[in-house]
Design a protein around this motif. Sequence first.
Motif, PDB file in Angstrom:
ATOM      1  N   THR A  90      48.631   2.478  56.479  1.00 52.26           N
ATOM      2  CA  THR A  90      48.443   3.924  56.531  1.00 52.26           C
ATOM      3  C   THR A  90      47.578   4.292  57.719  1.00 52.26           C
ATOM      4  OG1 THR A  90      47.674   5.889  55.381  1.00 52.26           O
ATOM      5  CG2 THR A  90      46.430   3.887  54.999  1.00 52.26           C
ATOM      6  N   SER A  91      47.869   5.433  58.302  1.00 50.22           N
ATOM      7  CA  SER A  91      46.994   5.948  59.351  1.00 50.22           C
ATOM      8  C   SER A  91      46.167   7.099  58.800  1.00 50.22           C
ATOM      9  CB  SER A  91      47.820   6.425  60.545  1.00 50.22           C
ATOM     10  OG  SER A  91      48.724   7.420  60.129  1.00 50.22           O
ATOM     11  N   ALA A  92      46.506   7.557  57.574  1.00 49.87           N
ATOM     12  CA  ALA A  92      45.759   8.642  56.940  1.00 49.87           C
ATOM     13  C   ALA A  92      44.478   8.095  56.323  1.00 49.87           C
ATOM     14  CB  ALA A  92      46.617   9.298  55.861  1.00 49.87           C
ATOM     15  N   ILE A 105      46.782   6.929  48.856  1.00 48.54           N
ATOM     16  CA  ILE A 105      47.277   7.057  50.226  1.00 48.54           C
ATOM     17  C   ILE A 105      48.218   8.253  50.261  1.00 48.54           C
ATOM     18  CG2 ILE A 105      48.594   5.939  52.069  1.00 48.54           C
ATOM     19  CD1 ILE A 105      47.784   3.241  50.641  1.00 48.54           C
ATOM     20  N   THR A 106      47.979   9.168  51.190  1.00 51.23           N
ATOM     21  CA  THR A 106      48.879  10.315  51.349  1.00 51.23           C
ATOM     22  C   THR A 106      49.735  10.074  52.584  1.00 51.23           C
ATOM     23  OG1 THR A 106      47.255  11.542  52.638  1.00 51.23           O
ATOM     24  CG2 THR A 106      47.270  11.903  50.261  1.00 51.23           C
ATOM     25  N   SER A 107      51.004  10.361  52.460  1.00 51.96           N
ATOM     26  CA  SER A 107      51.948  10.115  53.542  1.00 51.96           C
ATOM     27  C   SER A 107      52.902  11.294  53.683  1.00 51.96           C
ATOM     28  CB  SER A 107      52.732   8.832  53.241  1.00 51.96           C
ATOM     29  OG  SER A 107      53.741   8.639  54.183  1.00 51.96           O
ATOM     30  N   GLN A 108      52.946  11.870  54.885  1.00 47.86           N
ATOM     31  CA  GLN A 108      53.878  12.975  55.145  1.00 47.86           C
ATOM     32  C   GLN A 108      55.283  12.388  55.207  1.00 47.86           C
ATOM     33  OE1 GLN A 108      52.718  16.351  55.829  1.00 47.86           O
ATOM     34  NE2 GLN A 108      54.845  16.824  55.447  1.00 47.86           N
ATOM     35  N   GLU A 133      53.613   6.208  42.441  1.00 48.57           N
ATOM     36  CA  GLU A 133      53.996   7.124  43.511  1.00 48.57           C
ATOM     37  C   GLU A 133      54.357   8.474  42.922  1.00 48.57           C
ATOM     38  OE1 GLU A 133      57.044   5.706  46.112  1.00 48.57           O
ATOM     39  OE2 GLU A 133      55.981   3.847  46.563  1.00 48.57           O
TER      40      GLU A 133
END
Length: 195
Positions: A90-92, A105-108, A133
């Motif tokens: 993740t980059s968030a 973890i939030t993912s667009q 999820e």
Amino acid sequence: YIYDLTTGKTAQITKNGVGYKPEFYNSKIAWVAEDNALYIYDYSNADERKIDSKTGKSVEFLTKNFVIYGENGFQNIYNLKTGTTSHIDTSAWPIIDKENEKILITSQVSNGEFPREIKLIVYNIDKNLNENEFTIKYDSPNEKPLEFVLSGDKVVWIQNDRLYLYDFKEKKETLLTKEQTGLEAIENRPYIRAL
């Protein structure tokens, strides 16, 4: 330095230079030193360990058994029991539940045209797996979900000035605040402290 409120004693923690962005959990402290190495110190037994000596790190969270740290845009998890390091894809900025040792973890998922989606992934640190999820849809930039908080099997967030809860165990989303308009909406805008 650390000051013990119970005993009234002060002890020096860092042996060489300044420690940056320390994180605490019970009797443990983790920090990045001037040499860019990652250290952990347990003041219950005066044990200090150098965990990682690569550059570009920042300590983000410390739990009972793990140190979560960022390194050049990636998230790493150091296991204090085994001495091994794993990575989170993740980059968030991760949202952590320290007590249950889980990471949200939030993912667009979708960009461009609306509606858009954000995927929430609950990562169990100890089991090293994605445990749950859930996807949130939104129709405009003003409706984008904000301020996530994770506790056990529940996540809370703000969306469109309303507070929502999702229970992963029951697979159920609940609106926690009523819809408001005008001055009432401004005065009663929700914010999240903790769950």
